[in-house]
Write an enzyme that holds these catalytic residues in place. Structure first.
Site, PDB file in Angstrom:
ATOM      1  N   LEU A  19       1.202   2.731  14.410  1.00  0.00           N
ATOM      2  CA  LEU A  19       0.484   1.870  15.355  1.00  0.00           C
ATOM      3  C   LEU A  19      -0.108   0.678  14.611  1.00  0.00           C
ATOM      4  O   LEU A  19      -0.926   0.833  13.707  1.00  0.00           O
ATOM      5  CB  LEU A  19      -0.630   2.671  16.033  1.00  0.00           C
ATOM      6  CG  LEU A  19      -1.369   1.953  17.166  1.00  0.00           C
ATOM      7  CD1 LEU A  19      -0.463   1.800  18.370  1.00  0.00           C
ATOM      8  CD2 LEU A  19      -2.628   2.731  17.546  1.00  0.00           C
ATOM      9  N   HIS A  56      -8.912   5.430   6.470  1.00  0.00           N
ATOM     10  CA  HIS A  56      -9.140   4.063   5.999  1.00  0.00           C
ATOM     11  C   HIS A  56     -10.149   3.406   6.942  1.00  0.00           C
ATOM     12  O   HIS A  56     -10.128   3.637   8.156  1.00  0.00           O
ATOM     13  CB  HIS A  56      -7.808   3.312   6.027  1.00  0.00           C
ATOM     14  CG  HIS A  56      -7.848   1.939   5.441  1.00  0.00           C
ATOM     15  ND1 HIS A  56      -8.339   0.859   6.131  1.00  0.00           N
ATOM     16  CD2 HIS A  56      -7.455   1.471   4.228  1.00  0.00           C
ATOM     17  CE1 HIS A  56      -8.242  -0.213   5.380  1.00  0.00           C
ATOM     18  NE2 HIS A  56      -7.711   0.122   4.221  1.00  0.00           N
TER      19      HIS A  56
END
Length: 341
Positions: free
Chosen positions: A131, A235
């Site tokens: 994505l 992240h």
């Protein structure tokens, strides 16, 4: 009520290569499913085309790549992927975080050691991944459309997917583009830095993990603190994606990525919120509908389309606003799957 920026999610095509390559260069590394390598991206597009053309409605080693395009300009501004069944052609590895308790009567103490075990527990599951939305478009609500359109595609082609869906989130990457987790564990065995290993995996696959990675459990106490500190953390740029997954019902079950230590999320397919709440309906009216903003999907395989629309009950079906209907190529009598935004 204002409909968000118009974007249409559709299956990828070979001529999307340049746009995908340009986006891949913006990922910042550690994004295995969208490598900045034209040859690898071309192969993925070819594999996706084969999946959309596959006649059998059964799970397999298939990759469905979707793209988000601006409905006005036709410019590709995002992408998302669905793997029908991971681990079909090569092992799908994850680390499982567990605990081993041992008691010493002489010392009258119990020791609990956390460890990582290399597994293929998610083999056969479907996976949503890859994505990515162009940075300029991230304030428009289109990331939500792109992410949830994958679940509507699964719902419309349910027999092609497994009963469990996973999602791997990118782990923590430092300012130099390295991975503290990789440096503290796998990098010691492979003799290459994270960037090289990540690029090799994106292009050639992860069989080298099977060849070189130690199969015995790894005790966390033996790892550097910098590596332990990032285990299971996404992240910073993936925190919003993690929240979206959790909203859909995905949970972190203690599995992490073998490269960067990022969390692997999982959910039962039919319990995913978008799939569970989606409703099928016939379009009975196309006008200036003033109903709630929804995500609407239609079509099978290469004919799949999804986008935002205003949807309201109308007789035995639903009314759609004219702009969305035109963008999705819908007319009265069409069948759609819709879910509130």
């Amino acid at each position: 009520m204002i409909v968000p920026t118009t974007g249409i999610v559709r299956p990828s095509r070979p001529d999307d290569l340049d746009a995908l390559y340009d986006m891949a260069k913006l990922t910042g590394g550690g994004f295995t499913n969208l490598p900045p390598d034209r040859g690898s991206l071309k192969a993925r597009l070819a594999r996706s085309a084969e999946a959309f053309a596959k006649p059998e409605d059964v799970p397999g080693d298939d990759l469905y790549m979707l793209v988000l395009e601006d409905a006005d300009s036709g410019r590709v501004i995002g992408t998302g992927q669905i793997f029908a069944a991971v681990g079909e052609s090569s092992p799908f590895y994850t680390y499982r975080l567990g605990t081993l308790s041992q008691t010493s009567r002489e010392l009258n103490r119990t020791f609990r050691a956390e460890m990582l075990t290399l597994t293929t527990d998610y083999e056969g599951a479907s996976e949503v991944g890859g994505l990515f939305l162009h940075p300029r478009e991230r304030a428009s609500g289109l990331g939500l459309l792109l992410a949830r359109s994958r679940y509507l595609f699964i719902a419309l082609h349910r027999a092609r997917f497994a009963d469990r869906v996973i999602a791997e989130l990118r782990g923590v990457i430092d300012e130099a583009g390295g991975s503290p987790f990789w440096d503290g564990l796998a990098g010691r065995f492979f003799g290459m830095n994270f960037q090289d290993a990540d690029e090799f995996n994106a292009i050639h696959g992860n069989q080298f993990i099977a060849d070189l990675m130690p199969k015995h459990p790894i005790y966390l106490a033996m790892l550097a603190e910098t590596a332990r500190a990032v285990i299971g953390l996404p992240h910073p740029g993936g925190r919003a994606a993690m929240r979206m997954l959790e909203h859909e019902g995905f949970r972190h079950e203690g599995y992490i990525d073998i490269f960067d230590g990022g969390p692997t999320m999982a959910a039962r397919t039919d319990a995913i919120r978008t799939i569970r709440k989606a409703q099928a309906a016939t379009v009975t009216t196309i006008d200036g509908a003033t109903g709630e903003t929804s995500i609407v999907a239609t079509g099978r395989l290469a004919g799949f389309r999804a986008g935002f629309a205003r949807v309201a009950a109308a007789g035995d079906g639903v009314a759609l606003d004219a702009g969305a209907a035109a963008a999705l190529g819908l007319s009265v009598g069409a069948t759609v799957l819709h879910v509130p935004r």
